[in-house]
Design a protein around this motif. Structure first.
Motif, PDB file in Angstrom:
ATOM      1  N   ILE A  66      13.067  16.632  21.782  1.00 44.03           N
ATOM      2  CA  ILE A  66      12.696  15.687  20.719  1.00 44.03           C
ATOM      3  C   ILE A  66      11.194  15.745  20.483  1.00 44.03           C
ATOM      4  O   ILE A  66      10.735  15.815  19.346  1.00 44.03           O
ATOM      5  N   ALA A  67      10.426  15.723  21.564  1.00 40.97           N
ATOM      6  CA  ALA A  67       8.964  15.759  21.459  1.00 40.97           C
ATOM      7  C   ALA A  67       8.487  17.047  20.798  1.00 40.97           C
ATOM      8  O   ALA A  67       7.556  17.029  19.985  1.00 40.97           O
ATOM      9  N   ARG A  68       9.117  18.169  21.127  1.00 40.17           N
ATOM     10  CA  ARG A  68       8.747  19.443  20.490  1.00 40.17           C
ATOM     11  C   ARG A  68       8.988  19.396  18.990  1.00 40.17           C
ATOM     12  O   ARG A  68       8.175  19.874  18.209  1.00 40.17           O
TER      13      ARG A  68
ATOM     14  N   ASN B 237       6.140  19.398  13.541  1.00 42.04           N
ATOM     15  CA  ASN B 237       6.311  19.064  12.136  1.00 42.04           C
ATOM     16  C   ASN B 237       5.109  18.284  11.614  1.00 42.04           C
ATOM     17  O   ASN B 237       4.929  17.128  11.970  1.00 42.04           O
ATOM     18  N   PRO B 238       4.313  18.917  10.777  1.00 41.69           N
ATOM     19  CA  PRO B 238       3.171  18.223  10.191  1.00 41.69           C
ATOM     20  C   PRO B 238       3.621  16.975   9.448  1.00 41.69           C
ATOM     21  O   PRO B 238       4.665  16.957   8.804  1.00 41.69           O
ATOM     22  N   GLY B 239       2.855  15.931   9.581  1.00 41.78           N
ATOM     23  CA  GLY B 239       3.174  14.694   8.891  1.00 41.78           C
ATOM     24  C   GLY B 239       4.047  13.771   9.713  1.00 41.78           C
ATOM     25  O   GLY B 239       4.244  12.632   9.390  1.00 41.78           O
ATOM     26  N   GLY B 240       4.609  14.280  10.830  1.00 49.81           N
ATOM     27  CA  GLY B 240       5.395  13.424  11.696  1.00 49.81           C
ATOM     28  C   GLY B 240       4.495  12.520  12.501  1.00 49.81           C
ATOM     29  O   GLY B 240       3.312  12.793  12.688  1.00 49.81           O
ATOM     30  N   GLN B 241       5.021  11.443  12.990  1.00 51.44           N
ATOM     31  CA  GLN B 241       4.235  10.495  13.764  1.00 51.44           C
ATOM     32  C   GLN B 241       3.827  11.068  15.093  1.00 51.44           C
ATOM     33  O   GLN B 241       2.973  10.522  15.772  1.00 51.44           O
TER      34      GLN B 241
ATOM     35  N   LEU C   3      19.717   8.461  17.162  1.00 48.01           N
ATOM     36  CA  LEU C   3      18.503   9.202  17.509  1.00 48.01           C
ATOM     37  C   LEU C   3      18.109  10.159  16.392  1.00 48.01           C
ATOM     38  O   LEU C   3      16.927  10.248  16.024  1.00 48.01           O
ATOM     39  N   ILE C   4      19.071  10.850  15.828  1.00 50.69           N
ATOM     40  CA  ILE C   4      18.790  11.772  14.716  1.00 50.69           C
ATOM     41  C   ILE C   4      18.192  10.992  13.548  1.00 50.69           C
ATOM     42  O   ILE C   4      17.192  11.412  12.955  1.00 50.69           O
ATOM     43  N   THR C   5      18.765   9.846  13.236  1.00 51.58           N
ATOM     44  CA  THR C   5      18.255   9.010  12.144  1.00 51.58           C
ATOM     45  C   THR C   5      16.833   8.548  12.438  1.00 51.58           C
ATOM     46  O   THR C   5      15.966   8.572  11.552  1.00 51.58           O
ATOM     47  N   ARG C   6      16.565   8.156  13.668  1.00 54.99           N
ATOM     48  CA  ARG C   6      15.215   7.707  14.032  1.00 54.99           C
ATOM     49  C   ARG C   6      14.208   8.859  13.956  1.00 54.99           C
ATOM     50  O   ARG C   6      13.071   8.668  13.537  1.00 54.99           O
ATOM     51  N   CYS C   7      14.626  10.054  14.342  1.00 54.32           N
ATOM     52  CA  CYS C   7      13.746  11.226  14.226  1.00 54.32           C
ATOM     53  C   CYS C   7      13.456  11.522  12.755  1.00 54.32           C
ATOM     54  O   CYS C   7      12.320  11.831  12.390  1.00 54.32           O
ATOM     55  N   GLU C   8      14.484  11.433  11.925  1.00 54.68           N
ATOM     56  CA  GLU C   8      14.286  11.657  10.491  1.00 54.68           C
ATOM     57  C   GLU C   8      13.305  10.640   9.913  1.00 54.68           C
ATOM     58  O   GLU C   8      12.423  10.999   9.125  1.00 54.68           O
ATOM     59  N   ASP C   9      13.440   9.388  10.321  1.00 51.62           N
ATOM     60  CA  ASP C   9      12.509   8.352   9.854  1.00 51.62           C
ATOM     61  C   ASP C   9      11.084   8.652  10.311  1.00 51.62           C
ATOM     62  O   ASP C   9      10.135   8.507   9.546  1.00 51.62           O
ATOM     63  N   ALA C  10      10.931   9.074  11.569  1.00 50.75           N
ATOM     64  CA  ALA C  10       9.606   9.379  12.110  1.00 50.75           C
ATOM     65  C   ALA C  10       8.964  10.558  11.390  1.00 50.75           C
ATOM     66  O   ALA C  10       7.746  10.589  11.191  1.00 50.75           O
ATOM     67  N   LEU C  11       9.792  11.527  11.005  1.00 48.51           N
ATOM     68  CA  LEU C  11       9.280  12.728  10.342  1.00 48.51           C
ATOM     69  C   LEU C  11       9.174  12.572   8.832  1.00 48.51           C
ATOM     70  O   LEU C  11       8.505  13.358   8.165  1.00 48.51           O
ATOM     71  N   GLY C  12       9.884  11.603   8.286  1.00 48.38           N
ATOM     72  CA  GLY C  12       9.856  11.397   6.846  1.00 48.38           C
ATOM     73  C   GLY C  12      10.686  12.411   6.078  1.00 48.38           C
ATOM     74  O   GLY C  12      10.424  12.682   4.904  1.00 48.38           O
ATOM     75  N   ARG C  13      11.696  12.973   6.749  1.00 52.13           N
ATOM     76  CA  ARG C  13      12.566  13.959   6.099  1.00 52.13           C
ATOM     77  C   ARG C  13      13.858  14.070   6.891  1.00 52.13           C
ATOM     78  O   ARG C  13      13.946  13.637   8.039  1.00 52.13           O
TER      79      ARG C  13
ATOM     80  N   ASP D 196      20.509  22.731  12.468  1.00 51.08           N
ATOM     81  CA  ASP D 196      19.970  23.395  13.662  1.00 51.08           C
ATOM     82  C   ASP D 196      19.048  22.467  14.446  1.00 51.08           C
ATOM     83  O   ASP D 196      19.101  22.431  15.673  1.00 51.08           O
ATOM     84  N   GLU D 197      18.181  21.743  13.750  1.00 49.24           N
ATOM     85  CA  GLU D 197      17.285  20.811  14.428  1.00 49.24           C
ATOM     86  C   GLU D 197      18.074  19.707  15.130  1.00 49.24           C
ATOM     87  O   GLU D 197      17.759  19.346  16.263  1.00 49.24           O
ATOM     88  N   SER D 198      19.077  19.192  14.450  1.00 51.63           N
ATOM     89  CA  SER D 198      19.882  18.105  15.018  1.00 51.63           C
ATOM     90  C   SER D 198      20.568  18.527  16.310  1.00 51.63           C
ATOM     91  O   SER D 198      20.655  17.747  17.257  1.00 51.63           O
ATOM     92  N   THR D 199      21.043  19.754  16.359  1.00 49.80           N
ATOM     93  CA  THR D 199      21.774  20.207  17.545  1.00 49.80           C
ATOM     94  C   THR D 199      20.856  20.566  18.710  1.00 49.80           C
ATOM     95  O   THR D 199      21.338  20.711  19.836  1.00 49.80           O
ATOM     96  N   THR D 200      19.559  20.685  18.461  1.00 54.70           N
ATOM     97  CA  THR D 200      18.639  21.015  19.557  1.00 54.70           C
ATOM     98  C   THR D 200      18.087  19.786  20.259  1.00 54.70           C
ATOM     99  O   THR D 200      17.360  19.923  21.233  1.00 54.70           O
ATOM    100  N   LEU D 201      18.431  18.594  19.799  1.00 56.10           N
ATOM    101  CA  LEU D 201      17.889  17.367  20.389  1.00 56.10           C
ATOM    102  C   LEU D 201      18.665  17.000  21.648  1.00 56.10           C
ATOM    103  O   LEU D 201      19.354  15.986  21.710  1.00 56.10           O
ATOM    104  N   ASP D 202      18.537  17.832  22.675  1.00 59.29           N
ATOM    105  CA  ASP D 202      19.317  17.626  23.884  1.00 59.29           C
ATOM    106  C   ASP D 202      18.504  17.115  25.070  1.00 59.29           C
ATOM    107  O   ASP D 202      19.038  16.940  26.166  1.00 59.29           O
TER     108      ASP D 202
END
Length: 86
Positions: free
Chosen positions: A73-75, A80-84, A47-57, A62-68
């Protein structure tokens, strides 16, 4: 800030791609804790990898640990500007 319906849908789709069976994502409420809902550590890493791909970074630690939750995830996607999710 409340995520949009589109951000929530993208977050659920990202999660769906990490779960076996994928339909498990449809049983998890937007604010349910993912670990409590049975999402294991391997799926969380994916999931973290997929979020990184969606955001392009890369995500920060801290961000990784908040994906609970799907809402969390939606927040992240909507904040993040530029995210899908925008």
């Amino acid at each position: 800030m409340n995520p949009t319906t589109e951000d929530l849908a993208l977050a659920r789709d990202l999660l769906r791609g990490c779960l076996r069976p994928a339909s498990m994502a449809d049983l998890i409420g937007d604010s349910d804790n993912l670990a409590d809902a049975g999402v294991d550590s391997l799926a969380t890493i994916e999931l973290i990898t997929r979020c990184e791909d969606a955001l392009g970074r890369d995500l920060t630690d801290d961000e990784s640990t908040t994906l609970d939750s799907i809402t969390a995830i939606a927040r992240l996607l909507s904040a993040n500007p530029g995210g899908q999710g925008n």
